[in-house]
Design a protein around this motif. Structure first.
Motif, PDB file in Angstrom:
ATOM      1  N   MET A   1       0.851  -1.167   0.000  1.00  8.47           N
ATOM      2  CA  MET A   1       0.000   0.000   0.000  1.00  8.47           C
ATOM      3  C   MET A   1       0.902   1.237   0.000  1.00  8.47           C
ATOM      4  O   MET A   1       1.866   1.289   0.745  1.00  8.47           O
ATOM      5  CB  MET A   1      -0.901  -0.045   1.232  1.00  8.47           C
ATOM      6  N   GLU A   2       0.555   2.184  -0.808  1.00  5.15           N
ATOM      7  CA  GLU A   2       1.364   3.396  -0.990  1.00  5.15           C
ATOM      8  C   GLU A   2       1.022   4.435   0.083  1.00  5.15           C
ATOM      9  O   GLU A   2      -0.149   4.691   0.352  1.00  5.15           O
ATOM     10  CB  GLU A   2       1.096   3.981  -2.378  1.00  5.15           C
ATOM     11  N   PHE A   3       2.064   5.013   0.687  1.00  4.49           N
ATOM     12  CA  PHE A   3       1.856   6.053   1.695  1.00  4.49           C
ATOM     13  C   PHE A   3       2.563   7.355   1.342  1.00  4.49           C
ATOM     14  O   PHE A   3       2.655   8.250   2.171  1.00  4.49           O
ATOM     15  CB  PHE A   3       2.317   5.572   3.077  1.00  4.49           C
ATOM     16  N   GLU A   4       3.081   7.463   0.125  1.00  5.56           N
ATOM     17  CA  GLU A   4       3.683   8.713  -0.338  1.00  5.56           C
ATOM     18  C   GLU A   4       2.553   9.729  -0.501  1.00  5.56           C
ATOM     19  O   GLU A   4       1.617   9.501  -1.282  1.00  5.56           O
ATOM     20  CB  GLU A   4       4.413   8.493  -1.663  1.00  5.56           C
ATOM     21  N   PRO A   5       2.574  10.856   0.241  1.00  3.03           N
ATOM     22  CA  PRO A   5       1.442  11.786   0.238  1.00  3.03           C
ATOM     23  C   PRO A   5       0.963  12.210  -1.149  1.00  3.03           C
ATOM     24  O   PRO A   5      -0.252  12.198  -1.410  1.00  3.03           O
ATOM     25  CB  PRO A   5       1.954  12.980   1.039  1.00  3.03           C
ATOM     26  N   ALA A   6       1.844  12.566  -2.035  1.00  2.00           N
ATOM     27  CA  ALA A   6       1.417  13.037  -3.364  1.00  2.00           C
ATOM     28  C   ALA A   6       0.687  11.939  -4.134  1.00  2.00           C
ATOM     29  O   ALA A   6      -0.335  12.192  -4.785  1.00  2.00           O
ATOM     30  CB  ALA A   6       2.618  13.539  -4.155  1.00  2.00           C
ATOM     31  N   ILE A   7       1.177  10.709  -4.017  1.00  2.00           N
ATOM     32  CA  ILE A   7       0.546   9.588  -4.720  1.00  2.00           C
ATOM     33  C   ILE A   7      -0.810   9.264  -4.098  1.00  2.00           C
ATOM     34  O   ILE A   7      -1.795   9.035  -4.803  1.00  2.00           O
ATOM     35  CB  ILE A   7       1.481   8.360  -4.721  1.00  2.00           C
ATOM     36  N   VAL A   8      -0.869   9.236  -2.771  1.00  2.00           N
ATOM     37  CA  VAL A   8      -2.132   8.946  -2.084  1.00  2.00           C
ATOM     38  C   VAL A   8      -3.178  10.002  -2.426  1.00  2.00           C
ATOM     39  O   VAL A   8      -4.319   9.665  -2.759  1.00  2.00           O
ATOM     40  CB  VAL A   8      -1.935   8.854  -0.553  1.00  2.00           C
ATOM     41  N   HIS A   9      -2.802  11.275  -2.381  1.00  2.00           N
ATOM     42  CA  HIS A   9      -3.770  12.334  -2.666  1.00  2.00           C
ATOM     43  C   HIS A   9      -4.248  12.272  -4.112  1.00  2.00           C
ATOM     44  O   HIS A   9      -5.445  12.441  -4.381  1.00  2.00           O
ATOM     45  CB  HIS A   9      -3.187  13.705  -2.324  1.00  2.00           C
ATOM     46  N   ALA A  10      -3.358  11.976  -5.047  1.00  2.00           N
ATOM     47  CA  ALA A  10      -3.761  11.851  -6.455  1.00  2.00           C
ATOM     48  C   ALA A  10      -4.691  10.653  -6.642  1.00  2.00           C
ATOM     49  O   ALA A  10      -5.706  10.743  -7.357  1.00  2.00           O
ATOM     50  CB  ALA A  10      -2.532  11.718  -7.345  1.00  2.00           C
ATOM     51  N   SER A  11      -4.384   9.544  -5.996  1.00  4.58           N
ATOM     52  CA  SER A  11      -5.227   8.350  -6.096  1.00  4.58           C
ATOM     53  C   SER A  11      -6.575   8.572  -5.434  1.00  4.58           C
ATOM     54  O   SER A  11      -7.607   8.089  -5.916  1.00  4.58           O
ATOM     55  CB  SER A  11      -4.525   7.152  -5.468  1.00  4.58           C
ATOM     56  N   PHE A  12      -6.585   9.311  -4.326  1.00  6.43           N
ATOM     57  CA  PHE A  12      -7.840   9.608  -3.653  1.00  6.43           C
ATOM     58  C   PHE A  12      -8.709  10.507  -4.533  1.00  6.43           C
ATOM     59  O   PHE A  12      -9.938  10.348  -4.567  1.00  6.43           O
ATOM     60  CB  PHE A  12      -7.581  10.258  -2.288  1.00  6.43           C
ATOM     61  N   GLU A  13      -8.087  11.418  -5.256  1.00  3.12           N
ATOM     62  CA  GLU A  13      -8.838  12.253  -6.206  1.00  3.12           C
ATOM     63  C   GLU A  13      -9.503  11.386  -7.268  1.00  3.12           C
ATOM     64  O   GLU A  13     -10.615  11.671  -7.708  1.00  3.12           O
ATOM     65  CB  GLU A  13      -7.919  13.290  -6.855  1.00  3.12           C
ATOM     66  N   ALA A  14      -8.832  10.304  -7.677  1.00  3.95           N
ATOM     67  CA  ALA A  14      -9.423   9.372  -8.641  1.00  3.95           C
ATOM     68  C   ALA A  14     -10.661   8.695  -8.055  1.00  3.95           C
ATOM     69  O   ALA A  14     -11.642   8.455  -8.772  1.00  3.95           O
ATOM     70  CB  ALA A  14      -8.394   8.338  -9.083  1.00  3.95           C
ATOM     71  N   VAL A  15     -10.633   8.394  -6.762  1.00  2.00           N
ATOM     72  CA  VAL A  15     -11.807   7.832  -6.086  1.00  2.00           C
ATOM     73  C   VAL A  15     -12.946   8.851  -6.110  1.00  2.00           C
ATOM     74  O   VAL A  15     -14.096   8.511  -6.421  1.00  2.00           O
ATOM     75  CB  VAL A  15     -11.470   7.409  -4.636  1.00  2.00           C
ATOM     76  N   LEU A  16     -12.639  10.110  -5.801  1.00  2.00           N
ATOM     77  CA  LEU A  16     -13.668  11.157  -5.841  1.00  2.00           C
ATOM     78  C   LEU A  16     -14.209  11.330  -7.250  1.00  2.00           C
ATOM     79  O   LEU A  16     -15.420  11.530  -7.444  1.00  2.00           O
ATOM     80  CB  LEU A  16     -13.102  12.470  -5.304  1.00  2.00           C
ATOM     81  N   ASP A  17     -13.322  11.224  -8.256  1.00  2.00           N
ATOM     82  CA  ASP A  17     -13.756  11.296  -9.650  1.00  2.00           C
ATOM     83  C   ASP A  17     -14.724  10.170  -9.981  1.00  2.00           C
ATOM     84  O   ASP A  17     -15.704  10.364 -10.705  1.00  2.00           O
ATOM     85  CB  ASP A  17     -12.558  11.217 -10.606  1.00  2.00           C
ATOM     86  N   PHE A  18     -14.456   8.972  -9.445  1.00  2.00           N
ATOM     87  CA  PHE A  18     -15.341   7.831  -9.653  1.00  2.00           C
ATOM     88  C   PHE A  18     -16.758   8.157  -9.179  1.00  2.00           C
ATOM     89  O   PHE A  18     -17.733   7.918  -9.886  1.00  2.00           O
ATOM     90  CB  PHE A  18     -14.798   6.601  -8.913  1.00  2.00           C
ATOM     91  N   PHE A  19     -16.867   8.709  -7.972  1.00  2.00           N
ATOM     92  CA  PHE A  19     -18.189   9.066  -7.452  1.00  2.00           C
ATOM     93  C   PHE A  19     -18.863  10.106  -8.340  1.00  2.00           C
ATOM     94  O   PHE A  19     -20.050  10.006  -8.639  1.00  2.00           O
ATOM     95  CB  PHE A  19     -18.087   9.595  -6.015  1.00  2.00           C
ATOM     96  N   GLU A  20     -18.101  11.089  -8.756  1.00  2.00           N
ATOM     97  CA  GLU A  20     -18.662  12.142  -9.604  1.00  2.00           C
ATOM     98  C   GLU A  20     -19.143  11.577 -10.936  1.00  2.00           C
ATOM     99  O   GLU A  20     -20.225  11.926 -11.413  1.00  2.00           O
ATOM    100  CB  GLU A  20     -17.626  13.237  -9.826  1.00  2.00           C
ATOM    101  N   ASN A  21     -18.376  10.673 -11.520  1.00  2.00           N
ATOM    102  CA  ASN A  21     -18.758  10.076 -12.805  1.00  2.00           C
ATOM    103  C   ASN A  21     -19.941   9.132 -12.674  1.00  2.00           C
ATOM    104  O   ASN A  21     -20.799   9.080 -13.554  1.00  2.00           O
ATOM    105  CB  ASN A  21     -17.573   9.337 -13.435  1.00  2.00           C
ATOM    106  N   GLN A  22     -19.997   8.371 -11.577  1.00  4.16           N
ATOM    107  CA  GLN A  22     -21.066   7.388 -11.388  1.00  4.16           C
ATOM    108  C   GLN A  22     -22.379   8.006 -10.904  1.00  4.16           C
ATOM    109  O   GLN A  22     -23.449   7.559 -11.292  1.00  4.16           O
ATOM    110  CB  GLN A  22     -20.627   6.320 -10.378  1.00  4.16           C
TER     111      GLN A  22
END
Length: 116
Positions: A1-22
């Motif tokens: 599991m990745e804990f690098e802040p920049a990577i986690v925040h970018a990946s979390f934005e992808a999760v938020l994008d998923f909700f917005e798209n769905q």
């Protein structure tokens, strides 16, 4: 599991994008995402929840996502179908920023392994 802040925040934005798209609505905060994961884990669909039940749903989600690192394990379901979790090992004491990162990393892992 990745804990690098920049990577986690970018990946979390992808999760938020998923909700917005769905659902054409983007969650506004971490608690909203935890609530939605809790609803998914409960598996009873969209029903009206009391304030206490909403808090319980966020707890279910927190336990579920932190179970990927062995902090919690599922004990079972109660008579109403609500999951109950046991703390297996203590979650480390972290400041708010570190807690946020830990939860987001685990939420990303949840979506990568269970949803995407």
């Amino acid at each position: 599991m990745e804990f690098e802040p920049a990577i986690v925040h970018a990946s979390f934005e992808a999760v938020l994008d998923f909700f917005e798209n769905q659902f054409q609505k983007r969650p506004t905060d971490l608690e909203s995402v935890l609530f939605l994961i809790g609803v998914q884990e409960l598996g009873q669909g969209h029903v009206h929840f009391t304030k206490e039940q909403k808090q319980d749903l966020m707890h279910i989600a927190t336990c579920k996502v932190l179970s990927y690192s062995g902090f919690y394990e599922l004990e079972g379901l109660d008579s109403e179908g609500w999951p109950h979790w046991n703390l297996v090992k203590p979650v480390p004491t972290l400041n708010l920023k570190e807690q946020d990162l830990l939860l987001k990393a685990h939420i990303v892992h949840y979506f990568e392994s269970e949803i995407f």
